[in-house]
Design a protein around this motif. Structure first.
Motif, PDB file in Angstrom:
ATOM      1  N   ILE A 101       0.868  -1.417   0.147  1.00  0.00           N
ATOM      2  CA  ILE A 101       0.110   0.007  -0.147  1.00  0.00           C
ATOM      3  C   ILE A 101       0.942   1.396   0.192  1.00  0.00           C
ATOM      4  O   ILE A 101       0.661   2.044  -0.607  1.00  0.00           O
ATOM      5  N   GLN A 102       2.018   1.180   0.844  1.00  0.00           N
ATOM      6  CA  GLN A 102       2.681   2.576   0.956  1.00  0.00           C
ATOM      7  C   GLN A 102       3.433   2.568  -0.486  1.00  0.00           C
ATOM      8  O   GLN A 102       3.681   3.568  -0.787  1.00  0.00           O
ATOM      9  N   ARG A 109       2.331   1.630  -3.235  1.00  0.00           N
ATOM     10  CA  ARG A 109       1.304   2.156  -4.414  1.00  0.00           C
ATOM     11  C   ARG A 109       1.133   3.725  -4.180  1.00  0.00           C
ATOM     12  O   ARG A 109       0.829   4.428  -5.001  1.00  0.00           O
ATOM     13  N   ASN A 110       1.081   4.106  -2.791  1.00  0.00           N
ATOM     14  CA  ASN A 110       0.555   5.457  -2.578  1.00  0.00           C
ATOM     15  C   ASN A 110       1.774   6.311  -3.096  1.00  0.00           C
ATOM     16  O   ASN A 110       1.707   7.692  -3.427  1.00  0.00           O
ATOM     17  N   GLN A 131       1.696   6.425  -6.693  1.00  0.00           N
ATOM     18  CA  GLN A 131       0.539   7.391  -7.322  1.00  0.00           C
ATOM     19  C   GLN A 131       0.736   8.784  -7.178  1.00  0.00           C
ATOM     20  O   GLN A 131       0.659   9.318  -8.034  1.00  0.00           O
ATOM     21  N   ALA A 132       1.362   9.074  -5.854  1.00  0.00           N
ATOM     22  CA  ALA A 132       1.556  10.534  -5.651  1.00  0.00           C
ATOM     23  C   ALA A 132       2.743  11.002  -6.546  1.00  0.00           C
ATOM     24  O   ALA A 132       2.624  12.201  -7.244  1.00  0.00           O
TER      25      ALA A 132
END
Length: 530
Positions: A44-45, A47-48, A51-52
């Protein structure tokens, strides 16, 4: 004493063993869930963070394309003030993309020599590209200030909005400094384009590292879509600034400075986004490593049939090359539509500049509802069917560019020829652009592993060069053809470009993607057999 020390050591060792055993027991009891949660949190980290970074790149891409189209409305008047022809004004717009090509090449070379640059130095790369943009925008602003002063010093009796004067006559009216400032204008646009090429080559090459293969078409479409929005926003913003500054066609009130200073302002905003919002990518997962591992497994499985593996590689190269040709044709056609439409509405139909800016912006923003339709219904048809449908609708839009179509619609429904021209843009622009955006996503799915001439970094270089050449030649040749042979010549040119786009797709891209999809499904079935 020795027995006491021995007893203490034994007790200490026993205590350590008990604590270790207890820890192993506790960890062993929670190990599966804890490890699963840790891995999920890490994914998740990652991907975040990815994405950022992609959102920052999209915002920067918006600024880069915005500065390309921001100058379109003032291009005729500004170039006329410097003694340049209408064809030269198209070359001035397209010179941005001429600089785009060496900028992309430089970034390709740097990324090739520094493979980890996408993770270790994204801020430095974007800062360098935006610095080029700032230098080019400042040069444009200086020339715009000089041209404004030249126009305002004209004899009011000779100032007829620059509509009847020949270029060589104008240069004598505006002074001996005009040719030097004309060259400076072209150089400034070239420098801005270099910054755009640096940033866009880096962004898409980085996107391949940050994005899994299955998600690349969606993120590629977002990247192209941000450019589509910027193409529409540029003329609209120029028209709005012109109105705020009291736009006038009178020589004593003409002002080209707002476009120059506007470019500087948006570049400074992009600097703020990069420094304030770009995340640290050290924890980001490299999806290209996963792809290389997958390619290695496929190569091992296909070692029994070397010819089949070579055929698959050849088909992937054909897909990439076909998509590159489609990108070149789209860039040529779309840049021609945006520049020639503005020129015809102003010269042939007498529209005011601010009205042209709003209408052209709305034409280009028609991509928004089309994008919404595709997001809602995209799964109902395969991507090849979407590209074919978009190309055919774009071909229909080309028919409305002909004078004969204008005469027929005027006779049937009373539509003015200017309205027919706008209708052609409404149909042609979003469909042509969206069709090629989907093809670009296909290209990124079929790039070859690292080290090939068609890997992610190389393929993006070829894409940027193809796009830059098309956007450079499109405004220049289209305005020249329209000026020399009329609107029908422009319509024939656009129809030929769209037809070639469809032929390349049907003969080069579509059959090879279908064959690759069948071979991939066959390999999957073979792996599933016991």
């Amino acid at each position: 004493m020795q027995e006491a020390r021995s007893l203490a050591v034994a007790q200490g060792l026993e205590s350590c063993w008990i604590r270790g055993a207890t820890a192993r027991l506790v960890v062993g009891s929670i190990h599966p869930e804890a490890m699963q949660e840790a891995r999920s949190l890490e994914r998740i980290q990652g991907r975040n963070v990815a994405q950022a970074a992609r959102w920052v790149y999209l915002l920067v891409n918006f600024v880069l394309v915005f500065n390309y189209t921001f100058v379109i409305l003032d291009s005729d008047g500004l170039c006329a003030a410097l003694g340049m022809s209408q064809g030269d004004s198209g070359r001035m717009v397209g010179n941005y993309m001429l600089g785009f090509c060496p900028g992309a090449f430089i970034m390709w070379y740097i990324a090739r020599r520094t493979p980890g640059l996408w993770k270790s130095g994204p801020r430095r790369v974007l800062t360098a590209g935006l610095t080029f943009q700032l230098l080019g925008a400042a040069t444009y602003a200086v020339v715009a200030c000089k041209a404004t002063g030249m126009v305002r010093r004209m004899d009011p009796a000779e100032a007829h909005s620059g509509e009847t004067s020949e270029p060589h006559d104008e240069s004598s009216d505006f002074g001996s400094g005009a040719p030097a400032f004309a060259i400076a204008l072209l150089i400034g646009r070239f420098i801005s384009g270099m910054g755009s090429g640096l940033c866009q080559q880096f962004y898409v090459a980085s996107m391949l590292h940050l994005t899994p293969v299955s998600e690349r078409p969606e993120h590629t479409t977002r990247w192209v879509f941000s450019g589509m929005l910027a193409i529409g926003a540029g003329p609209m913003a120029a028209a709005g600034l012109g109105l705020l500054r009291g736009h006038s066609t009178s020589a004593s009130h003409l002002d080209f400075t707002h476009v120059g200073f506007g470019q500087i302002a948006v570049v400074l905003c992009a600097f703020g986004v990069v420094f304030g919002l770009h995340p640290d990518l050290e924890s980001a997962k490299d999806e290209m490593e996963t792809e290389v591992a997958a390619d290695g497994q496929v190569e091992m499985r296909s070692s029994k049939s070397e010819s089949a593996g070579c055929e698959a590689t050849s088909r992937r190269i054909m897909v990439v090359c076909g998509c590159l040709i489609m990108a070149n044709l789209r860039a040529f056609g779309i840049s021609a539509v945006e520049v020639v439409t503005a020129s015809l509405l102003e010269d042939e139909y007498g529209w005011k500049t601010h009205k042209i800016g709003v209408v052209i912006g709305l034409i280009f923003l028609c991509c928004v509802p089309l994008r919404a339709v595709h997001m809602a219904l995209g799964s109902r048809m395969p991507v090849n069917s979407w590209i074919r449908m978009m190309g055919l609708v774009a071909l229909l839009g080309c028919c409305f560019l002909f004078r004969s179509t204008c005469a027929a619609l005027t006779e049937i429904v009373g539509m003015h020829c200017a309205g027919t021209l706008v209708l052609a843009g409404v149909i042609l622009f979003p469909t042509f652009y969206m069709g090629e955006a989907l093809a670009c996503g296909i290209m990124h799915q079929h790039v070859l592993p690292h080290g090939s001439r068609f890997d992610g970094n190389h393929s993006q270089l070829w894409y940027n060069l193809a796009q830059g050449a098309g956007r450079f030649l499109g405004p220049w040749l289209s305005r020249w053809a329209t000026e020399a042979y009329g609107q029908n010549a422009f319509a024939i040119q656009q129809m030929a470009v769209t037809c070639i786009f469809l032929v390349v797709f049907e003969r080069c891209v579509r059959p090879n993607t279908r064959s690759l999809a069948k071979s991939t499904s066959g390999d999957s079935e073979a792996r599933g057999d016991p």
